[in-house]
Design an enzyme around this catalytic site. Structure first.
Site, short mmCIF file in Angstrom:
data_model
loop_
_atom_site.label_atom_id
_atom_site.label_comp_id
_atom_site.label_asym_id
_atom_site.label_seq_id
_atom_site.Cartn_x
_atom_site.Cartn_y
_atom_site.Cartn_z
N TYR A 1 7.64 5.51 10.13
CA TYR A 1 8.07 4.13 10.37
C TYR A 1 8.53 3.41 9.12
O TYR A 1 8.98 2.27 9.19
CB TYR A 1 6.95 3.33 11.06
CG TYR A 1 5.61 3.36 10.36
CD1 TYR A 1 5.33 2.52 9.29
CD2 TYR A 1 4.61 4.23 10.79
CE1 TYR A 1 4.11 2.54 8.65
CE2 TYR A 1 3.36 4.25 10.15
CZ TYR A 1 3.12 3.41 9.10
OH TYR A 1 1.90 3.45 8.47
N HIS B 1 -1.82 4.12 6.71
CA HIS B 1 -2.76 3.13 7.24
C HIS B 1 -4.17 3.71 7.27
O HIS B 1 -5.13 3.07 6.85
CB HIS B 1 -2.32 2.72 8.64
CG HIS B 1 -3.25 1.78 9.33
ND1 HIS B 1 -3.37 0.45 8.97
CD2 HIS B 1 -4.16 1.97 10.33
CE1 HIS B 1 -4.28 -0.14 9.73
NE2 HIS B 1 -4.77 0.77 10.57
N ARG C 1 0.86 -1.18 0.00
CA ARG C 1 0.00 0.00 0.00
C ARG C 1 0.89 1.23 0.00
O ARG C 1 1.77 1.37 0.84
CB ARG C 1 -0.91 0.00 1.23
CG ARG C 1 -1.94 1.12 1.20
CD ARG C 1 -2.89 1.04 2.39
NE ARG C 1 -2.22 1.21 3.66
CZ ARG C 1 -1.96 0.25 4.53
NH1 ARG C 1 -2.35 -0.98 4.26
NH2 ARG C 1 -1.33 0.49 5.65
#
Length: 354
Positions: A265, A256, A252
């Site tokens: 991250y 998120h 993706r």
């Protein structure tokens, strides 16, 4: 045998659009059908992100980059089958016949967003991680007991495989040989947690060994391979041959959810590199170009029709009146219990003071 050899990454068309092996599902007609669905899904996803940024819907979970996994798997189902999505699988639910208006309403916080069209077996998006796996397994058990040939397809991310519900669902489906396809979209992260922090296993597909069911690892950005392998699993389930675990390895590009900042991250340069080399939509375009079947005017017409369809859905969504907030208290238990009743009274007391 090494587990990576036992569970190879199945790929039929590579990132350059080159067909790697013969397969009856690699056709110009299928390529155009897949391309149209994936292009629409990406436009839907971007529209939803824009609506959230404008404050017209709530927090949204984007899926750009996962169109191949969702469209390829959804199109393998038949009317009457069951689909159990996560909160990110709107490409799949739309392709399976869900109402675009209701999908938008879900993200607007309206209970109507959980209701599929009449005759469509699509469960509401599951927010608790992996709980939909048990729902899919139970529904498959019910269909088997009824003697039907209906199949359950359940979506979940890599993070869900760390939950007990995942193992309970696979074990139960294996014991009773239920008609359910477990479809994992492995994008390498459970929010901010990389997969190597979740498990020591080299693949998710190999987890099928513990339950003695077929396990398949497929390139989730290759819509042809996803469709082919999911169709095989669906046909096995429909023929009474039990469940299958599919691991679709994908990526993706974005966050998120719209409240997330992925650059904290992971290196977002990797997303851009993957967009250039692995994108599921451009892969099909490259295939069509290689087959001398690409038509730029056709693509522009698809975009125009998609934008009109999306705008119509947004207009209908915004005409819908706000849901009654009290509904969130009314269906927690079969009958009222005092803690929920107290919460409801406090909620409406505060609302009246505003």
């Amino acid at each position: 045998m090494d587990l990576m050899e036992q569970f190879p990454l199945i790929q039929l068309v590579n990132g350059e659009g080159k067909q790697l092996e013969e397969n009856p599902f690699i056709t110009i007609a299928n390529a155009k059908r897949f391309y149209e669905q994936m292009l629409f899904s990406r436009m839907f996803d971007r529209k939803a992100v824009n609506l959230q940024r404008q404050g017209r819907i709530g927090t949204y979970a984007p899926f750009e980059g996962q169109e191949g996994a969702q469209i390829g798997s959804a199109l393998a189902l038949e009317d009457g089958d069951w689909m159990f999505p996560t909160y990110r699988d709107h490409a799949a639910t739309a392709a399976f016949g869900h109402s675009l208006v209701n999908i938008f309403l879900y993200w607007k916080g309206c209970i109507e967003g959980c209701v599929p069209p009449e005759g469509k077996h699509i469960f509401p998006p599951s927010v608790p991680i992996a709980s939909q796996i048990l729902h899919a397994t139970g529904t498959a058990w019910a269909e088997k007991k009824k003697g039907s040939d209906r199949v359950s397809l359940v979506y979940f991310g890599d993070g869900a495989t760390s939950e007990g519900d995942f193992h309970e669902g696979l074990n139960f489906a294996s014991v009773f040989q239920l008609p359910v396809v477990f479809f994992n979209q492995n994008n390498g992260y459970a929010i901010s947690v990389p997969i190597e922090r979740q498990m020591h296993s080299k693949t998710i597909a190999q987890k099928s060994l513990a339950y003695d069911i077929p396990g398949v690892r497929v390139d989730g950005n290759d819509v042809f391979a996803v469709y082919s392998e999911t169709l095989k699993a669906v046909e096995r389930a429909r023929n009474g041959e039990g469940p299958t675990l599919i691991e679709a390895v994908t990526w993706r590009y974005g966050a998120h959810t719209t409240t997330d900042e992925p650059s904290k991250y992971r290196d977002q340069r990797e997303s851009e590199q993957r967009r250039q080399s692995e994108d599921p939509i451009s892969r099909v375009e490259k295939y069509l170009r290689a087959e001398n079947s690409w038509d730029g005017h056709w693509e522009e017409e698809l975009k125009k029709k998609a934008e009109e369809r999306l705008q119509q859905a947004v207009t209908e969504m915004e005409k819908t009146k706000k849901s009654d907030e009290g509904l969130m208290f009314d269906h927690v238990f079969g009958t009222d219990v005092w803690p929920v009743q107290e919460q409801k009274e406090r909620f409406f007391h505060k609302e009246s003071e505003r």
